[in-house]
Design an enzyme around this catalytic site. Sequence first.
Site, PDB file in Angstrom:
ATOM      1  N   HIS A   1      -4.278  14.023  -2.067  1.00  0.00           N
ATOM      2  CA  HIS A   1      -5.359  14.136  -2.755  1.00  0.00           C
ATOM      3  C   HIS A   1      -5.914  15.443  -2.411  1.00  0.00           C
ATOM      4  CE1 HIS A   1      -5.533   9.573  -4.077  1.00  0.00           C
ATOM      5  NE2 HIS A   1      -5.294  10.050  -4.794  1.00  0.00           N
TER       6      HIS A   1
ATOM      7  N   LYS B   1      -9.298  -3.155 -13.635  1.00  0.00           N
ATOM      8  CA  LYS B   1      -8.422  -2.488 -11.815  1.00  0.00           C
ATOM      9  C   LYS B   1      -9.534  -3.352 -11.135  1.00  0.00           C
ATOM     10  CE  LYS B   1      -5.738   1.227 -11.099  1.00  0.00           C
ATOM     11  NZ  LYS B   1      -5.751   2.986 -11.410  1.00  0.00           N
TER      12      LYS B   1
ATOM     13  N   ARG C   1       4.773  14.218  -7.920  1.00  0.00           N
ATOM     14  CA  ARG C   1       4.773  14.322  -6.707  1.00  0.00           C
ATOM     15  C   ARG C   1       6.107  13.780  -7.488  1.00  0.00           C
ATOM     16  NH1 ARG C   1       1.447   9.222  -4.930  1.00  0.00           N
ATOM     17  NH2 ARG C   1       1.305   9.409  -7.702  1.00  0.00           N
TER      18      ARG C   1
ATOM     19  N   SER D   1      -1.758   6.249  -2.454  1.00  0.00           N
ATOM     20  CA  SER D   1      -2.998   4.978  -2.173  1.00  0.00           C
ATOM     21  C   SER D   1      -2.349   3.726  -2.043  1.00  0.00           C
ATOM     22  CB  SER D   1      -4.352   5.266  -3.099  1.00  0.00           C
ATOM     23  OG  SER D   1      -4.923   6.844  -3.321  1.00  0.00           O
TER      24      SER D   1
HETATM   25  P1  ADP Z   1      -4.869   6.952 -10.540  1.00  0.00           P
HETATM   26  O1  ADP Z   1      -5.638   5.672 -10.171  1.00  0.00           O
HETATM   27  O2  ADP Z   1      -4.956   7.341 -11.745  1.00  0.00           O
HETATM   28  O3  ADP Z   1      -3.120   6.308  -9.993  1.00  0.00           O
HETATM   29  P2  ADP Z   1      -4.978   8.210  -7.812  1.00  0.00           P
HETATM   30  O4  ADP Z   1      -6.071   8.405  -6.943  1.00  0.00           O
HETATM   31  O5  ADP Z   1      -3.409   7.394  -7.249  1.00  0.00           O
HETATM   32  O6  ADP Z   1      -5.146   8.264  -9.628  1.00  0.00           O
HETATM   33  O7  ADP Z   1      -4.488  10.287  -7.891  1.00  0.00           O
HETATM   34  C1  ADP Z   1      -4.933  11.016  -8.896  1.00  0.00           C
HETATM   35  C2  ADP Z   1      -4.158  11.731  -9.046  1.00  0.00           C
HETATM   36  O8  ADP Z   1      -3.921  12.162  -7.755  1.00  0.00           O
HETATM   37  C3  ADP Z   1      -3.019  12.186  -9.942  1.00  0.00           C
HETATM   38  O9  ADP Z   1      -2.665  12.996 -10.268  1.00  0.00           O
HETATM   39  C4  ADP Z   1      -1.647  11.594  -8.531  1.00  0.00           C
HETATM   40  O10 ADP Z   1      -0.668  12.050  -9.394  1.00  0.00           O
HETATM   41  C5  ADP Z   1      -2.513  12.994  -7.498  1.00  0.00           C
HETATM   42  N1  ADP Z   1      -1.845  12.624  -6.356  1.00  0.00           N
HETATM   43  C6  ADP Z   1      -1.531  11.416  -5.521  1.00  0.00           C
HETATM   44  N2  ADP Z   1      -0.851  11.768  -4.707  1.00  0.00           N
HETATM   45  C7  ADP Z   1      -0.799  12.937  -4.101  1.00  0.00           C
HETATM   46  C8  ADP Z   1       0.010  13.451  -2.947  1.00  0.00           C
HETATM   47  N3  ADP Z   1       0.868  12.908  -2.489  1.00  0.00           N
HETATM   48  N4  ADP Z   1       0.673  14.476  -3.629  1.00  0.00           N
HETATM   49  C9  ADP Z   1      -0.369  15.173  -4.800  1.00  0.00           C
HETATM   50  N5  ADP Z   1      -0.450  14.369  -5.708  1.00  0.00           N
HETATM   51  C10 ADP Z   1      -1.060  13.108  -5.993  1.00  0.00           C
END
Ligand code: ADP
Length: 152
Positions: A18, A42, A91, A129
Amino acid sequence: MERIAVFPGSFDPVTLGHVSVIRRALPLFDKIIISIGVNSEKKSMFTLEQRMNWLNDIFSKDSKVEIKSYSGLTVEFCNEVNAKFILRGLRTSADFEFERGIGQINRKLSDNIETVFFLTEAKYTPLSSSIVRDVIRNGGSADGLIPPEVIF
Ligand code: ADP
């Protein structure tokens, strides 16, 4: 007119993936609002307060970054904060299919908002995450997966 982007997500917890996307996107925008979506259905591992505190610590020196939380539709939140852009990371092709659907529906809901995608840095492709939560839950080390500010 300020170029404001919303980066929506759960950030449960925030990962180096992120942070990388946010830092790389900063030159494009006047302000990036990292926006934690609150969804009562959630269940999160970390409290909203904890997730917001970590993000505030990580970006404390970045005057162009703000941290907020919201509930409801992301596009409505964007309109409230005057953001014309939604920032997302990609990703894998699975991310692409998922994001395509959300992005196209968001555009139907509010055609004044564009979604902007950043390809993940290769080294962060396997990072999510949910994997970090699994590692933590099972007592593994999350070093190299999350920023040092994420202490629990
Ligand atoms: P959500 O709850 O919508 O899945 P996340 O908190 O997991 O959201 O992620 C928010 C954004 O960050 C999404 O666009 C996701 O694709 C991006 N993201 C998550 N992990 C990575 C990563 N390792 N590299 C790049 N972008 C990421």
